[in-house]
Design a protein around this motif. Structure first.
Motif, PDB file in Angstrom:
ATOM      1  N   MET A 110      21.208   9.850   7.213  1.00 50.68           N
ATOM      2  CA  MET A 110      22.150  10.721   7.914  1.00 50.68           C
ATOM      3  C   MET A 110      22.971  11.553   6.932  1.00 50.68           C
ATOM      4  SD  MET A 110      21.930  10.189  11.247  1.00 50.68           S
ATOM      5  CE  MET A 110      23.523  10.389  12.063  1.00 50.68           C
ATOM      6  N   LEU A 111      22.770  11.335   5.624  1.00 48.51           N
ATOM      7  CA  LEU A 111      23.567  12.056   4.624  1.00 48.51           C
ATOM      8  C   LEU A 111      23.055  13.477   4.470  1.00 48.51           C
ATOM      9  CD1 LEU A 111      23.721   9.354   1.793  1.00 48.51           C
ATOM     10  CD2 LEU A 111      25.590   9.984   3.348  1.00 48.51           C
ATOM     11  N   PRO A 112      23.974  14.417   4.167  1.00 46.41           N
ATOM     12  CA  PRO A 112      23.513  15.772   3.877  1.00 46.41           C
ATOM     13  C   PRO A 112      22.696  15.789   2.576  1.00 46.41           C
ATOM     14  CG  PRO A 112      25.922  15.609   3.692  1.00 46.41           C
ATOM     15  CD  PRO A 112      25.423  14.262   4.121  1.00 46.41           C
ATOM     16  N   PRO A 113      21.726  16.700   2.461  1.00 52.97           N
ATOM     17  CA  PRO A 113      20.856  16.737   1.279  1.00 52.97           C
ATOM     18  C   PRO A 113      21.627  16.841  -0.032  1.00 52.97           C
ATOM     19  CG  PRO A 113      20.227  18.455   2.870  1.00 52.97           C
ATOM     20  CD  PRO A 113      21.366  17.714   3.467  1.00 52.97           C
ATOM     21  N   GLU A 114      22.767  17.545  -0.034  1.00 60.57           N
ATOM     22  CA  GLU A 114      23.535  17.696  -1.292  1.00 60.57           C
ATOM     23  C   GLU A 114      24.057  16.339  -1.773  1.00 60.57           C
ATOM     24  OE1 GLU A 114      25.342  19.478   1.694  1.00 60.57           O
ATOM     25  OE2 GLU A 114      23.262  20.207   1.605  1.00 60.57           O
ATOM     26  N   GLU A 115      24.488  15.504  -0.811  1.00 61.19           N
ATOM     27  CA  GLU A 115      24.990  14.163  -1.149  1.00 61.19           C
ATOM     28  C   GLU A 115      23.875  13.319  -1.761  1.00 61.19           C
ATOM     29  OE1 GLU A 115      27.921  11.617  -0.528  1.00 61.19           O
ATOM     30  OE2 GLU A 115      28.226  13.539  -1.556  1.00 61.19           O
ATOM     31  N   ARG A 116      22.713  13.350  -1.117  1.00 63.67           N
ATOM     32  CA  ARG A 116      21.573  12.586  -1.624  1.00 63.67           C
ATOM     33  C   ARG A 116      21.169  13.121  -2.992  1.00 63.67           C
ATOM     34  NH1 ARG A 116      17.424  13.758   2.001  1.00 63.67           N
ATOM     35  NH2 ARG A 116      18.733  14.892   3.450  1.00 63.67           N
ATOM     36  N   GLY A 117      21.201  14.449  -3.148  1.00 61.31           N
ATOM     37  CA  GLY A 117      20.857  15.070  -4.424  1.00 61.31           C
ATOM     38  C   GLY A 117      21.804  14.617  -5.528  1.00 61.31           C
ATOM     39  N   ARG A 118      23.091  14.561  -5.209  1.00 59.28           N
ATOM     40  CA  ARG A 118      24.093  14.134  -6.198  1.00 59.28           C
ATOM     41  C   ARG A 118      23.796  12.701  -6.648  1.00 59.28           C
ATOM     42  NH1 ARG A 118      28.134  10.909  -5.900  1.00 59.28           N
ATOM     43  NH2 ARG A 118      28.275  10.762  -3.638  1.00 59.28           N
ATOM     44  N   THR A 145       0.854  -1.187   0.000  1.00 60.18           N
ATOM     45  CA  THR A 145       0.000   0.000   0.000  1.00 60.18           C
ATOM     46  C   THR A 145       0.885   1.231   0.000  1.00 60.18           C
ATOM     47  OG1 THR A 145      -1.601  -1.217   1.339  1.00 60.18           O
ATOM     48  CG2 THR A 145      -1.865   1.179   1.230  1.00 60.18           C
ATOM     49  N   SER A 146       0.664   2.127  -0.961  1.00 59.69           N
ATOM     50  CA  SER A 146       1.540   3.296  -1.065  1.00 59.69           C
ATOM     51  C   SER A 146       0.816   4.410  -1.809  1.00 59.69           C
ATOM     52  CB  SER A 146       2.840   2.896  -1.770  1.00 59.69           C
ATOM     53  OG  SER A 146       2.571   2.316  -3.030  1.00 59.69           O
ATOM     54  N   VAL A 147       1.563   5.406  -2.226  1.00 57.67           N
ATOM     55  CA  VAL A 147       0.966   6.538  -2.943  1.00 57.67           C
ATOM     56  C   VAL A 147       1.972   7.000  -3.994  1.00 57.67           C
ATOM     57  CG1 VAL A 147       1.752   8.188  -1.147  1.00 57.67           C
ATOM     58  CG2 VAL A 147      -0.194   8.792  -2.587  1.00 57.67           C
ATOM     59  N   THR A 148       1.480   7.408  -5.163  1.00 60.66           N
ATOM     60  CA  THR A 148       2.414   7.866  -6.196  1.00 60.66           C
ATOM     61  C   THR A 148       3.156   9.085  -5.669  1.00 60.66           C
ATOM     62  OG1 THR A 148       0.719   9.233  -7.233  1.00 60.66           O
ATOM     63  CG2 THR A 148       1.035   7.025  -8.156  1.00 60.66           C
ATOM     64  N   GLU A 149       4.435   9.175  -6.028  1.00 59.13           N
ATOM     65  CA  GLU A 149       5.287  10.196  -5.420  1.00 59.13           C
ATOM     66  C   GLU A 149       6.296  10.725  -6.426  1.00 59.13           C
ATOM     67  OE1 GLU A 149       7.562   9.122  -1.660  1.00 59.13           O
ATOM     68  OE2 GLU A 149       9.238   9.383  -3.058  1.00 59.13           O
ATOM     69  N   VAL A 150       6.489  12.017  -6.406  1.00 66.35           N
ATOM     70  CA  VAL A 150       7.599  12.628  -7.134  1.00 66.35           C
ATOM     71  C   VAL A 150       8.345  13.487  -6.128  1.00 66.35           C
ATOM     72  CG1 VAL A 150       8.239  14.272  -8.949  1.00 66.35           C
ATOM     73  CG2 VAL A 150       6.443  12.600  -9.382  1.00 66.35           C
ATOM     74  N   SER A 151       9.664  13.374  -6.138  1.00 69.44           N
ATOM     75  CA  SER A 151      10.439  14.165  -5.190  1.00 69.44           C
ATOM     76  C   SER A 151      11.256  15.217  -5.920  1.00 69.44           C
ATOM     77  CB  SER A 151      11.333  13.272  -4.337  1.00 69.44           C
ATOM     78  OG  SER A 151      12.227  12.592  -5.175  1.00 69.44           O
ATOM     79  N   ALA A 152      11.602  16.267  -5.197  1.00 69.02           N
ATOM     80  CA  ALA A 152      12.237  17.436  -5.804  1.00 69.02           C
ATOM     81  C   ALA A 152      13.767  17.327  -5.844  1.00 69.02           C
ATOM     82  CB  ALA A 152      11.808  18.697  -5.056  1.00 69.02           C
ATOM     83  N   TYR A 153      14.301  16.077  -5.842  1.00 66.53           N
ATOM     84  CA  TYR A 153      15.756  15.932  -5.904  1.00 66.53           C
ATOM     85  C   TYR A 153      16.321  16.564  -7.163  1.00 66.53           C
ATOM     86  CZ  TYR A 153      16.516  12.800  -1.965  1.00 66.53           C
ATOM     87  OH  TYR A 153      16.638  12.263  -0.720  1.00 66.53           O
ATOM     88  N   VAL A 154      15.611  16.351  -8.276  1.00 63.87           N
ATOM     89  CA  VAL A 154      16.142  16.805  -9.559  1.00 63.87           C
ATOM     90  C   VAL A 154      15.384  18.041 -10.041  1.00 63.87           C
ATOM     91  CG1 VAL A 154      16.535  16.153 -11.949  1.00 63.87           C
ATOM     92  CG2 VAL A 154      16.921  14.494 -10.137  1.00 63.87           C
ATOM     93  N   LYS A 155      14.068  17.904 -10.078  1.00 63.21           N
ATOM     94  CA  LYS A 155      13.250  19.016 -10.555  1.00 63.21           C
ATOM     95  C   LYS A 155      12.797  19.854  -9.375  1.00 63.21           C
ATOM     96  CE  LYS A 155      11.383  16.961 -14.734  1.00 63.21           C
ATOM     97  NZ  LYS A 155      11.812  15.552 -14.539  1.00 63.21           N
ATOM     98  N   ILE A 181      20.054  10.163 -14.370  1.00 65.00           N
ATOM     99  CA  ILE A 181      20.830  10.097 -15.624  1.00 65.00           C
ATOM    100  C   ILE A 181      20.887   8.658 -16.131  1.00 65.00           C
ATOM    101  CG2 ILE A 181      23.184  10.364 -16.572  1.00 65.00           C
ATOM    102  CD1 ILE A 181      23.349  12.924 -14.696  1.00 65.00           C
ATOM    103  N   THR A 182      21.051   7.708 -15.220  1.00 65.50           N
ATOM    104  CA  THR A 182      21.034   6.286 -15.624  1.00 65.50           C
ATOM    105  C   THR A 182      19.654   5.915 -16.164  1.00 65.50           C
ATOM    106  OG1 THR A 182      22.534   5.792 -13.793  1.00 65.50           O
ATOM    107  CG2 THR A 182      21.483   3.908 -14.843  1.00 65.50           C
ATOM    108  N   GLY A 183      18.617   6.413 -15.505  1.00 69.21           N
ATOM    109  CA  GLY A 183      17.258   5.976 -15.824  1.00 69.21           C
ATOM    110  C   GLY A 183      16.682   6.564 -17.091  1.00 69.21           C
ATOM    111  N   ARG A 184      16.991   7.827 -17.348  1.00 70.03           N
ATOM    112  CA  ARG A 184      16.280   8.548 -18.411  1.00 70.03           C
ATOM    113  C   ARG A 184      16.296   7.862 -19.777  1.00 70.03           C
ATOM    114  NH1 ARG A 184      18.103  13.674 -17.037  1.00 70.03           N
ATOM    115  NH2 ARG A 184      17.245  13.195 -14.997  1.00 70.03           N
ATOM    116  N   PRO A 185      17.459   7.355 -20.271  1.00 67.02           N
ATOM    117  CA  PRO A 185      17.448   6.718 -21.603  1.00 67.02           C
ATOM    118  C   PRO A 185      16.491   5.530 -21.693  1.00 67.02           C
ATOM    119  CG  PRO A 185      19.707   7.034 -20.811  1.00 67.02           C
ATOM    120  CD  PRO A 185      18.805   7.400 -19.678  1.00 67.02           C
TER     121      PRO A 185
END
Ligand code: 76R
Length: 244
Positions: A155-163, A106-116, A170-174
């Motif tokens: 525990m990672l800083p947001p910039e690390e997770r963003g990277r 059980t879940s919900v569709t999700e988009v996160s703002a890591y990239v956009k 980039i791997t996924g898009r093609p």
């Protein structure tokens, strides 16, 4: 959004259900009883199809390979109570009396703002309110990010997770040329943090994308995975054969 969590937006609620069929019980049905049970199931699927056509939800119905189950039903609808309504309708079908549910998520569709940074675009809407394709094959599994010793995603800083998430994108898009992927979030709703549901007309693309992603830091270091479920579309052409 407050604190360190990346902002997310949510859309439809999501219920994945896997069923095993008790063939010895099914084979106690005579020819007419089987035909009647098939008719009821078809009517149920037609109702899901109208919801899908009206873009008020969506669904997928697949024939699962292997011992983990025989049928995978994925339903997307606005609310938890809508999903509960569909579950009730399903379990009142005659055929449900010979099915045992072996897995659910059980879940919900999700988009996160890591990239956009912008979350109110048509692309984001297509992820939140998906028109699930009727591709030949499905692949579904769950994923959680590790929280162990030095390998703690949270525990990672947001910039690390963003990277790492940018690298992931980039791997996924093609692959979007050959498959469709939907991420649903289950934090606070179910045991795994995400559901990954992929559709393609070439099942080998599941193997390729998952293998490719194993080398990403986000997966290699932090990914924990559930069982995998793969299956083939149950369409008009094979319906009577699947439920013979
Ligand atoms: O580029 C963008 O705009 C979106 C970037 C993006 C995010 C934030 C993205 C892209 N995903 C995101 C989030 Mn994904 N994804 C998976 C799996 O098997 C594995 O190793 C992983 C399973 C696949 C196959 C896949 C495919 N993704 C996530 C998250 C939430 C993580 C979090 O918030 O910490 C998970 C668990 C996850 C897992 N992803 C893409 C794809 C593909 C094909 C893309 C590029 C296309 C797209 O933007 O849809």
């Amino acid at each position: 959004c407050m604190g360190k969590a990346i902002p997310t937006v949510e859309g439809w609620h999501s219920q994945h259900m896997v069923f095993s069929m008790d063939f010895s019980a099914w084979n106690c049905f005579d020819v007419e009883e089987k035909a009647e049970a098939r008719g009821e199931l078809k009517a149920f699927l037609a109702e899901l199809e109208s919801m899908h056509q009206a873009k008020e939800g969506s669904y997928a119905f697949y024939d699962v390979n292997g011992y983990k189950g025989d049928l995978l039903l994925w339903i997307l609808a606005p609310s938890l109570e809508d999903l509960a309504k569909w579950e009730r309708k399903f379990r009142r079908l005659t055929i449900a009396s010979v099915l045992v549910q072996t897995y659910s998520y059980t879940s919900v569709t999700e988009v996160s703002a890591y990239v956009k940074a912008k979350l109110d675009t048509p692309e984001v809407d297509a992820k939140l309110y998906p028109t699930v394709p009727k591709d030949k094959y499905i692949c579904f599994y769950n994923m959680t990010k590790k929280r162990e010793g030095n390998d703690n995603w949270y525990m990672l800083p947001p910039e690390e997770r963003g990277r790492m998430m940018r690298e992931h994108g980039i791997t996924g898009r093609p692959y979007l040329e050959v498959l469709s992927e939907y991420t649903t979030g289950g934090v606070g709703l179910d045991d795994w943090e995400w559901g990954v549901t992929i559709f393609s007309n070439d099942d080998i693309q599941f193997k390729k994308i998952v293998y490719d992603m194993r080398f990403e830091e986000a997966s290699a270091r932090y990914g924990i995975f559930s069982d995998f479920y793969v299956g083939t579309l149950i369409d008009e052409a094979c319906f009577d054969e699947v439920f013979a």
